[in-house]
Motif scaffolding. Sequence first.
Motif, PDB file in Angstrom:
ATOM      1  N   PRO A 215      33.858   2.238 -47.253  1.00  0.00           N
ATOM      2  CA  PRO A 215      35.237   2.166 -46.732  1.00  0.00           C
ATOM      3  C   PRO A 215      35.769   3.593 -46.651  1.00  0.00           C
ATOM      4  N   GLY A 248      33.077  14.347 -47.096  1.00  0.00           N
ATOM      5  CA  GLY A 248      32.704  13.105 -46.431  1.00  0.00           C
ATOM      6  C   GLY A 248      32.460  13.223 -44.940  1.00  0.00           C
ATOM      7  N   LYS A 249      32.055  14.400 -44.476  1.00  0.00           N
ATOM      8  CA  LYS A 249      31.758  14.572 -43.042  1.00  0.00           C
ATOM      9  C   LYS A 249      30.567  13.716 -42.628  1.00  0.00           C
ATOM     10  N   THR A 250      29.519  13.757 -43.450  1.00  0.00           N
ATOM     11  CA  THR A 250      28.311  13.030 -43.070  1.00  0.00           C
ATOM     12  C   THR A 250      28.586  11.534 -42.929  1.00  0.00           C
ATOM     13  N   HIS A 573      23.137  17.943 -52.523  1.00  0.00           N
ATOM     14  CA  HIS A 573      24.170  17.279 -53.300  1.00  0.00           C
ATOM     15  C   HIS A 573      23.580  16.904 -54.651  1.00  0.00           C
TER      16      HIS A 573
HETATM   17  P1  ADP Z   1      29.981  16.335 -46.587  1.00  0.00           P
HETATM   18  O1  ADP Z   1      29.027  15.930 -45.493  1.00  0.00           O
HETATM   19  O2  ADP Z   1      31.332  16.715 -46.069  1.00  0.00           O
HETATM   20  O3  ADP Z   1      29.436  17.338 -47.541  1.00  0.00           O
HETATM   21  P2  ADP Z   1      29.387  13.729 -47.651  1.00  0.00           P
HETATM   22  O4  ADP Z   1      29.514  12.804 -46.491  1.00  0.00           O
HETATM   23  O5  ADP Z   1      28.029  14.123 -48.074  1.00  0.00           O
HETATM   24  O6  ADP Z   1      30.297  15.014 -47.460  1.00  0.00           O
HETATM   25  O7  ADP Z   1      30.169  13.047 -48.877  1.00  0.00           O
HETATM   26  C1  ADP Z   1      30.128  13.553 -50.179  1.00  0.00           C
HETATM   27  C2  ADP Z   1      29.879  12.424 -51.166  1.00  0.00           C
HETATM   28  O8  ADP Z   1      30.945  11.482 -51.117  1.00  0.00           O
HETATM   29  C3  ADP Z   1      28.609  11.645 -50.860  1.00  0.00           C
HETATM   30  O9  ADP Z   1      28.008  11.296 -52.067  1.00  0.00           O
HETATM   31  C4  ADP Z   1      29.109  10.422 -50.138  1.00  0.00           C
HETATM   32  O10 ADP Z   1      28.254   9.313 -50.334  1.00  0.00           O
HETATM   33  C5  ADP Z   1      30.452  10.185 -50.780  1.00  0.00           C
HETATM   34  N1  ADP Z   1      31.402   9.570 -49.863  1.00  0.00           N
HETATM   35  C6  ADP Z   1      31.642   9.934 -48.578  1.00  0.00           C
HETATM   36  N2  ADP Z   1      32.609   9.162 -48.036  1.00  0.00           N
HETATM   37  C7  ADP Z   1      32.984   8.295 -48.990  1.00  0.00           C
HETATM   38  C8  ADP Z   1      33.950   7.239 -49.055  1.00  0.00           C
HETATM   39  N3  ADP Z   1      34.718   6.939 -47.995  1.00  0.00           N
HETATM   40  N4  ADP Z   1      34.070   6.550 -50.208  1.00  0.00           N
HETATM   41  C9  ADP Z   1      33.311   6.859 -51.269  1.00  0.00           C
HETATM   42  N5  ADP Z   1      32.378   7.831 -51.284  1.00  0.00           N
HETATM   43  C10 ADP Z   1      32.210   8.561 -50.163  1.00  0.00           C
END
Ligand code: ADP
Length: 751
Positions: A215, A248-250, A573
Amino acid sequence: MVVSLSALSSAPQIARVLIDGAPSLLLDYRVPESWAGPLESGARVQVRVRQALRTGTVIDLHPSSEAAESEFDLLELEDRSGDESDGIPAGLVRLALWMESYYLAKLTDVLRAIYPEGARETHYRAIEHQAVRVARPPSPEALEKLRQRAPQQARCLAHLGQQTEPIGLAQLGKQGFSRAVVQGLLGKGFLEKTVLRRERDPFAQAEFVESLPLPLTKAQAGALQAILEETQAAVPHPVLLQGVTGSGKTEVYLQAIAQVVASGRDAIVLVPEISLTPQTVNRFKSRFATAETEIAVLHSALGAGERQDEWRKVRCGRARIVIGARSAVFAPVGNLGLIVVDEEQEASYKQDNPPRYHARDLAVLRGHLEKCAVVLGSATPSLESTANVQAGKYRRVQLTTRIGEQALPRFRFVDMRRAGKSALGGGMISELLHQGLSRRLEAGEQAILFLNRRGFSRFLQCPDCAHVVECRHCDVSLTYHRSEERLLCHFCGYQELVPRHCPQCGSRAIQFAGYGTQKVEQVLRGLYPKMRLERVDADSMRRKNRLQEVFRDFKAGKIQVLLGTQLLAKGLHFPNVTLVGLLHADLSLHLPDFRAGERTFQLLVQVAGRAGRGEKAGEVIVQTFSPHSPSLQFARHHDHQGFAEQELELRKAFHFPPYFHLVTVTSRSKKERLAQFTLETLVNRLKKELPPEVLVGEAVPAPVLRVADHYRYQVSLRAPKSRTITAPLKRALLELQASKEVSLLVDVDPV
Ligand code: ADP
Ligand code: ZN
Ligand code: ZN
């Protein structure tokens, strides 16, 4: 008599055809006047090459000029045909022609990059395995009989009965069932033969656990919304997704792609260097592993066969999501809906041999040509992209906090001008870093240490006559690599044994100076005998998959500290990492490059992003000789905005990118005078022809004059539009008639 449309148009057309399987064979043919309907570039045709009928792709069409007598002798195209899925999609042909003219690249070089050699094999060479499956399940009586007479066969049949897919003979063999057993069952009609077609999958060993969409936070939802709007737009604008590491970009990319794929379109994801980002690939695979779509992985470390399989998988539409390093921007997807460029500021998107393209720029262009959305993601966007936002060309969305609201790590600077004397290992590890490391290790936490210089010591120098041992073929010092007991040139790979006395004056006092990762490793092992440490650099990671193993062990806590070069800075990560140390932050700061400040800022923010990604707060310790440099200070406050404003102002004032385009021309020859003279001649001509808004530099020796026995001279040209430079440059190069012993290399928008 039927009069075709093309017969009515004035001049007959000439088609330039790229012959399948021959990346440098571009031949001209006349388009038969009897052909009805327009022929387009990208079309597949049959042609004669030395009597033989071959298939090819139309790259370009132009009207025949009556004046060109040679065109009367041209052969005609034989037929329009060929399997569509063998050729380059028309969109990519347009991209190729654009690259030829923008980068002054050879069309054959461009096509080779776009259309990998193996991809043109007409026969699809997936690996086929002999396999078997159950043809008819045995009745209970038959099974009982089999148990008594041939217990092995009964066991094999029971085993196969539990499978949903056929099993390869080789695999059955490994499971202990011999050929004779299988033959017996085939003979009795319980089994039937089949084949398993399987592409070589470079990630086959990894296991993927399905991951479900999370979510989204409010900020993420807003970003997703913006991207999806662009995927619907008639004229999409690139989206710059600026979000701190861990914001949470990815997750946003993943959900945007899911929607694009669901709507029947395809997606490409570019990552800086894929073998360094196995975690990212795994995240994509686990998210989409259950969908009908497959994921193709394209990167430079693939073998030719693997590459060919992945390319075909994409071309025939079986894989609708492509993830890869810079060359994946040429993935032959049919119906492009979205291109994601992760870490868009990375220098590795620039290819540094011909064709010298920039994959991020091409992604934006391809998005424009194929009307698809483009997302550029970064924690520290390039100044080019930031300027494009300011100019209203890109749309920016920001994610300003980390998921879970973890605080960004705290920076602590150690001024090595003062702390260096008391630092351990002869100026390597400051007291602050030493204590920080001890504390973290005691608490059961992990650390990453960076030093962007591999090898043991930086150079070998004689204290008596100051002589530094240099490469015989390049004007650089040799680096001592302890594991191989050799001196190594990082430019050309030349190696030699370590001399015992000074080659110049014979002194035996000759000693190593400066330090690299290998020496830091030795010092750390001395300081912390029990610490589980792993060194990660180009030398220690030669073996395939070694990096993935190390990351796995680090995640599992089997390794406490990673020490390495920039290899470690990318997208990792690890929640338990609470300390990041930068041993020598100045290394990138004093390079003779107008982007040195930008690179240093990005590096600091990026490595800091590795710290404190779990529950515990993180800390970054930066050892530096110039603690007051603006790049470091802005990074300390995670202030991209402030950094960009200051740096952009400077770039504007001094006419540098992103406000001016830069084009460099390098001459290269074994004869120094020739390299210099040729370039000077070119520059003198250009000065006469270029319009006044072009800033023309002087022909000067390259920062390292000699590499691999070739001398290099360079000139840089700057103008608001690169065409102002490249069009006259192209003409000047054609007219120059330089000696064969000198080569001239053009780099448009160099990095
Ligand atoms: P970025 O690509 O910006 O470094 P990530 O997408 O890897 O960020 O997100 C960082 C961490 O937070 C990851 O472990 C991911 O699974 C978690 N995460 C991302 N979006 C959410 C969300 N909406 N709710 C809970 N956890 C999230
Ligand atoms: Zn060398
Ligand atoms: Zn000496």
